[in-house]
Scaffold this active site. Structure first.
Site, short mmCIF file in Angstrom:
data_model
loop_
_atom_site.label_atom_id
_atom_site.label_comp_id
_atom_site.label_asym_id
_atom_site.label_seq_id
_atom_site.Cartn_x
_atom_site.Cartn_y
_atom_site.Cartn_z
CD GLU A 291 -2.99 -1.12 2.31
OE1 GLU A 291 -2.88 -0.24 3.18
OE2 GLU A 291 -4.21 -2.01 1.77
CD GLU B 78 -4.65 -5.34 1.85
OE1 GLU B 78 -5.47 -5.03 2.90
OE2 GLU B 78 -2.95 -6.02 2.37
C1 BMA Z 1 -5.33 -3.43 4.49
C2 BMA Z 1 -3.40 -4.28 5.00
C3 BMA Z 1 -3.23 -4.39 6.60
C4 BMA Z 1 -4.51 -4.03 7.38
C5 BMA Z 1 -6.06 -4.28 6.69
C6 BMA Z 1 -6.87 -3.84 7.67
O1 BMA Z 1 -4.34 -2.17 4.48
O2 BMA Z 1 -3.01 -4.12 4.08
O3 BMA Z 1 -2.55 -2.82 6.34
O4 BMA Z 1 -4.78 -4.89 8.72
O5 BMA Z 1 -6.48 -2.90 5.38
O6 BMA Z 1 -7.15 -2.83 7.90
#
Ligand code: BMA
Length: 796
Positions: free
Chosen positions: A460, A557
């Protein structure tokens, strides 16, 4: 297994009669002395290990995970500890041309002394250190590793970076963490994260040993397969790196033998004095068929036994046993008809593969507690839930060798981040040199593993600049952009390309891939659905409404939080903590407003628990957060999976879904589907279904998604559900009977280690048999005693 075998081969081999002696090794694992800065605390501690676990094992502190102990024990990380011991060298040190002190991992900033002489310094947890101690070592020696607190070091480095600040300064207060973690090459989440505590450990976290040798010594040995299309033939690149101490070039013969592939080849080599690298190309015989390595669910994970023998003249012989795997990996970014932008998917052995899995974080704040049994259990649970991939996320550690060995065996593809996350990073000379050594070492250490399919520069950090997370004034932005390109392109990418051409590299996640490159490595919007991968979080919209989800090329994610089960929390809490609004429940929640967000999301579809018994209320709430999480991630994952072959309004061709997150670092609310210790949350049982090879997804074209059974969730039907248990060999069968349709049926056996074949299901039949797989011996009586049954009908 590769490195372990390598070392065994080098150290264990005797010399041929009359030849110069092979390397000698003396392990410095075992019991050391640990002393606090002013000497007020002195204790014995194991190496590999760290100060926290040593104090715990000696009974000097409580479980650091218990209640609020992360704050109580902050003093441990603020102190500067020294590890020391004496050791006798079991060989005559004068007979060796070179003696090295080798650390596979030091956590983190330390001065190393032998017999009161400083032999080296360390500042990077991810680097391997080898210090020449030839002139210092005696028969009896005293070794000291004097640590500096990681917290003080990071603060000092940040202060001395005067030209401009490198944000973020500190984590948000809700994380109760330490500041300036981006100034130290250490596990970034060890200063706290939004799912984890702050335990900036100190210690010798990997192997340490003395190596003595004459002539030459093998340091790295790696294998990389490639398929030569024109010749229709597999070949294997073998890279060996030696330290040649002989003053003259060393001439030798190398023989490579892969019996099952009818391949045997011999090469003449010449190693110049100093660090010498040889690269051999082995062409695999065309007269046999090579079985390729496949991700789980797509084929076998075949590997071939291989022996490499180095006869380095004068009878000096090194024999190396390893496994050769054959597979190709391509990251395909090409135009898609009817859609602007580019595809983003993996082709393994020529076949496009939909990536199904999750994101891996460190399995414990103290790495010495991550046992091989725990790794096996979690990774087996990964394939048991029909996953074929994990992303080793960039805020943790490059995992231990065994992690990758198990992934090779199970067919789990690894998206490997470099360890940079959610921050900007300095690029001054010392820092860069340390990173360069780290990256070179890690790529050499890991590149033989077929499971690794991608290197990725950071987590990120492209998004952090593009979205200006740290409110940098526009006129100052240029310097941060230059630093970004310097770190992830001019250094890390350059090293990766030099060391490993066999797999793709992307600079960040999320990124737009080739489009980011076109925009000089920093896209205006790295979350663009037409390119690369995306991260997506939305806790407020109704998660059952699939229209809120991005129709992305690759979802790397996405997720929702839930609470771990009561039996897991019970171990680290006391009676007064057992409510959703207790200080403990607030303390363990590191994501601002997280506890409310879970209730908000659950309340959109379910009656929130109202029980007047406080403990029942707490347990019901935990259950409901797990129902909510499982249902939300199911809805989102089904959306990504069904978007695989369609383009709608220019978006689609989704080829990956890695939900956030697989595992937990401690017992706390988080996005994980596996609790600390490995217990399956409801989400993990759901993953088994929504990642199933054949998946029915119900939805309608007009934008409404119907999930089977949902319309029955708030049925007023009367129901009774009780269960009987019987033993079948090592397994246990639970017979469930119900008088009505029962949603989200949940079996829980508390602290008994194991998992069910299914859980959290909608029970439409009168009778259902559920099987329990224990992970340790257990009796029917114990199971009966621990069993609790809950369904949505029990929540009122
Ligand atoms: C994303 C991940 C982590 C974090 C998760 C939940 O940004 O890369 O940095 O734990 O979200 O917030």
């Amino acid at each position: 297994m590769l490195l372990v075998l390598l070392l065994a081969a080098c150290w264990g081999r005797g010399m041929l009669a009359g030849s110069p002696p092979g390397p000698a090794v003396h392990s410095l694992r075992g019991s050391w002395w640990l002393g606090s800065g002013n000497g007020s605390v002195v204790l014995r501690g194991d190496v590999p290990g760290c100060v926290h676990t040593a104090l715990l094992r000696q009974g000097l502190i409580q479980d650091p995970y218990y209640r609020f102990n992360d704050l109580t024990y902050r003093w441990i990380s603020l102190d500067n500890w020294t590890y020391s011991r004496t050791f006798k060298t079991p060989f005559d040190v004068r007979k060796w041309q070179k003696v090295n002190l080798v650390f596979e991992g030091v956590d983190t900033v330390a001065q190393i002394l032998i017999n009161n002489v400083t032999v080296g310094r360390t500042d990077n947890m991810f680097n391997r250190y080898s210090f020449d101690i030839t002139s210092v070592i005696k028969e009896v020696n005293f070794i000291e590793v004097r640590f500096l607190s990681a917290i003080s070091y990071a603060a000092k480095q940040s202060r001395s970076h005067r030209a401009y600040s490198v944000p973020p300064q500190c984590p948000p207060p809700v994380q109760k963490g330490e500041c300036h973690v981006n100034f130290i090459r250490k596990e970034q989440c060890s200063f706290s994260w939004d799912w984890g505590p702050s335990f900036p450990s100190q210690g010798i976290w990997k192997d340490v040993r003395i190596e003595a040798y004459n002539f030459c010594h093998l340091i790295y040995f790696t294998l990389t397969p490639s398929y030569v299309k024109s010749a229709q033939q597999w070949s294997l690149e073998i890279e060996s790196v030696f330290d040649v101490v002989s003053s003259k070039p060393v001439v030798g013969l190398v023989t490579v033998n892969i019996p099952k592939l009818q391949t045997q080849q011999t090469y003449t080599t010449e190693l110049p004095p100093g660090e010498a690298r040889i690269v051999l190309l082995v062409n695999i015989s065309k007269s046999t068929t090579v079985q390729t390595w496949w991700p789980s669910g797509h084929g076998n994970q075949t590997g071939y036994d291989m022996t490499t023998t180095f006869n380095m003249g004068a009878g000096y012989k090194i024999e190396k046993f390893s496994k050769a795997y054959f597979r190709t990996v391509e990251l395909v970014e090409e135009p898609i008809p009817g859609s602007p932008g580019l595809s983003f998917y993996f082709r393994i052995n020529g076949l496009p593969i939909f990536i199904k899995g999750s994101n891996w974080i460190p399995a414990d704040s103290f790495q010495d507690r991550v046992s091989s049994d725990m790794l096996k259990l979690i990774l087996q649970s990964t394939v048991d839930a029909n996953m074929n991939a994990l992303r080793v996320w960039g805020g943790g550690v490059y995992e231990q060798d065994e992690f990758y060995d198990i992934c090779n065996e199970l067919g789990i593809m690894i998206w490997q981040d470099f360890m940079f996350a959610c921050a900007l990073y300095p690029t001054d000379q010392n820092y860069l040199e340390s990173v360069r050594a780290e990256v070179t070492h890690q790529v050499k250490r890991l590149k033989s593993h077929p499971c690794i399919t991608l290197w990725s520069g950071n987590n990120e950090n492209e998004a952090a600049i593009a979205g200006d997370w740290f409110s940098i004034p526009q006129d100052k932005m240029k310097v941060y952009i230059l630093d970004y390109v310097k770190l992830y392109v001019k250094n890390i990418q350059e090293i990766v390309i030099a060391e490993d051409k066999s797999r793709p590299y992307i600079t960040s996640s999320p990124t737009n891939g080739k489009e980011s490159v076109k925009e000089r490595w920093l896209s205006q919007n790295p979350y663009d659905t037409h390119y690369g991968d995306t991260h997506f979080y939305d806790y407020l919209s109704d998660c059952w409404n699939w229209t809120v989800y991005p129709k992305t090329r690759f979802a790397s994610e996405y997720g929702f939080q839930s609470w771990p089960s009561f039996s897991t929390l019970e171990k680290v809490s006391s009676t007064e903590d057992w409510s959703y609004t207790s200080n403990f429940s607030l303390h363990r929640q590191h994501h601002a407003a997280g506890n409310n967000q879970m209730l908000h999301q659950a309340g959109l579809h379910f009656k929130l628990p109202q029980n007047t018994d406080p403990l029942k209320l707490f347990k019901d709430t935990i259950y409901l957060t797990q129902v909510m999480q499982a249902q939300c991630i199911k809805a989102e994952t089904e959306f990504y999976r069904r978007s695989q072959s369609e383009i709608i309004n220019g978006e689609g061709h989704t080829m990956g879904s890695l939900y956030w997150q697989l595992n937990d670092i401690w017992q706390a609310p988080s996005w994980a589907s596996l609790e600390y210790g490995g217990k399956w949350k409801m989400l993990h049982y759901f993953a088994q279904h929504f990642f199933a090879p054949l998946l029915p997804v119900g939805y309608e074209d007009d934008g409404v998604l119907y999930i089977y059974g949902v319309s029955d969730l708030h049925s007023d039907c009367e129901l009774t559900l009780q269960a009987t248990i019987s033993q079948q060999g090592d397994l246990y069968a639970f017979v469930l009977q119900t008088t009505a349709v029962t949603p989200f049926v949940w079996l829980d056996v508390g602290n008994i280690q194991g998992r069910f074949n299914d859980n959290g299901f909608l029970m439409t039949e009168k009778r259902k048999v559920v099987v329990f797989y224990p992970w340790e011996p257990v009796s029917i009586e114990e199971l009966e005693k621990s069993l609790s049954l809950t369904s949505l009908m029990d929540i009122y």
